[in-house]
Design an enzyme around this catalytic site. Structure first.
Site, short mmCIF file in Angstrom:
data_model
loop_
_atom_site.label_atom_id
_atom_site.label_comp_id
_atom_site.label_asym_id
_atom_site.label_seq_id
_atom_site.Cartn_x
_atom_site.Cartn_y
_atom_site.Cartn_z
N MET A 193 15.38 25.86 -20.42
CA MET A 193 14.21 25.66 -19.97
C MET A 193 13.28 24.70 -20.35
SD MET A 193 13.40 29.93 -19.63
CE MET A 193 14.65 30.58 -20.86
N LYS A 201 11.67 35.78 -10.61
CA LYS A 201 10.65 35.51 -11.43
C LYS A 201 11.15 34.04 -12.12
CE LYS A 201 10.42 38.34 -14.50
NZ LYS A 201 10.22 38.07 -16.18
N ASP A 258 17.73 38.70 -9.79
CA ASP A 258 17.03 37.75 -10.20
C ASP A 258 17.13 36.40 -9.36
OD1 ASP A 258 15.54 38.75 -12.24
OD2 ASP A 258 16.66 37.80 -13.90
#
Lengths: 257, 257
Positions: free
Chosen positions: A168, A56, A35
């Site tokens: 996030m 991603k 990742d």
């Protein structure tokens, strides 16, 4: 043929926070799917493996999830040992459980390996005790990511008495602030914003609920970052010369020992 | 003289869940102070160190905290490299922050090393996704231990929409059950009770909020154990032939991929 997929947490960034089990998985790997948020330094443990970047990031979906699933399946069916390497812990906002189930439904053996999640590592590196006797009897990890359509009760989160760690959240500071204020959280609740947790380039911005959005802007806070919200986020204030708006907490007296 | 104390998380029990940094600390250690809940197998990494057991389980305080503090201080002042090895993560219900502060106030260099906390490892080993898109957007770790006098708002915890992971709750199942029911949590909320997370002797008991106390009694659940409470605790039900009272969750359809 072994037909096995390891879903492995690479930890928060510091390559030394990899577990021994993760290192073993990497050493056995024929194929490593890595990742974006994983520190490539950990690839030193799999010099012979084929490495495929399947980055991603939130917002720009460079590798669709379905493609990643099919790629894991294809290599596993070829009898290869596949390691899917994710930032942090594969089961904390990492879709580890979903991927494991999808593969198992296709008769692929799966093994999950926990990693140190960024929220815990970031707080520790900033000398923030997410749980602290007499101050915070627990910690809540949540994601601000909107692709998750499950319900978050911000009022309950504001009032639970646990330290909040938000993943996030950089693009949603204003929204988070408003939800927590609406939920009854105090204006001067301490906030620590930690960028690149556990890495040499880690940066921290201490603020409070009122000022967090402005302070993050001045600080030029960038993803990936975590937010730590609650009384414990001020506990290092004494050492760091924080603005007067952030009141240091009373800590257990060492004289009592 | 180095005068350094490492406060190190040994992880949940599986010696392979130790981090590389923890292994380095152990290799450098002159003195290792080891908690009760740490798997002694990890001591293979410090064959030359002096090992001191400073066990302290909830309820029976065999080694007082003040004694542990003074012992760390004494060895550090002798210039020894001291590793204080704690179960799980030193900063999650581990007093790591308190000990670090106490030592730093005495001019001792301290380094904290995160470990995999038992709640996360136990859930992963039972194929429970503590966070799961569309089901649980976060996870809350709390301790049921009464020596912590900080406030927990059980009503808020019941309604936050996060998976609850409760540490040190085995002796308080009735109380936890009542608080969550009073807080508005549904009677049939799935519960997983996981003993000896990540160890070969790990056992899991699946139940629900109504039946958890009785089921734990029949199961002879013993400490250390963690409780996972929330919709995700039932997600492995299909594979495990659970009683009909536990309704399996709808999971993301793999057909959509």
């Amino acid at each position: 043929m072994s037909a096995k997929v390891w879903l492995v947490g690479a930890g928060p960034g510091d390559p030394e926070l990899l577990t021994l089990k993760a290192v073993r998985a990497l050493r056995e790997a024929d194929v490593v799917m890595i990742d974006d948020l994983v520190n490539p330094a950990v690839l030193e443990h799999c010099p012979r493996a084929r490495v495929i970047a399947v980055g991603k990031r939130g917002g720009c979906r460079s590798t669709p999830q379905a493609f990643i699933h099919r790629l894991m399946l294809r290599y596993a069916r070829q009898g290869k040992c596949v390691v899917r390497l994710k930032g942090g812990d594969p089961c904390i906002f990492g879709r580890g459980g979903e991927e494991a189930q999808w593969l198992r439904e296709r008769q692929i053996e799966v093994e999950l390996v926990n990693g140190i999640t960024a929220g815990l590592a970031g707080a520790t590196q900033c000398d923030i005790s997410l749980t602290l006797r007499g101050v915070a009897r627990g910690v809540t990890l949540v994601t601000a990511h909107t692709q998750d359509d499950s319900e978050l009760n911000w009022r309950a989160l504001s009032q639970g008495g646990t330290t909040l760690v938000i993943y996030m959240g950089v693009a949603k500071l204003g929204e988070i602030r408003q939800q927590l204020l609406d939920g009854g959280m105090a204006l001067d609740t301490p906030v620590a914003m930690i960028e690149n947790a556990s890495m040499p380039c880690q940066r921290e911005c201490r603020s409070n609920l009122t000022a967090m959005q402005e302070d993050a802007y001045s600080f030029q806070l960038k993803s990936p970052a975590i937010l730590v919200i609650g009384a414990v986020a001020a506990s290092a204030a004494l050492q760091q010369g924080l603005p007067a708006s952030v009141t240091p907490l009373p800590l257990p007296s060492s004289a009592a020992l």
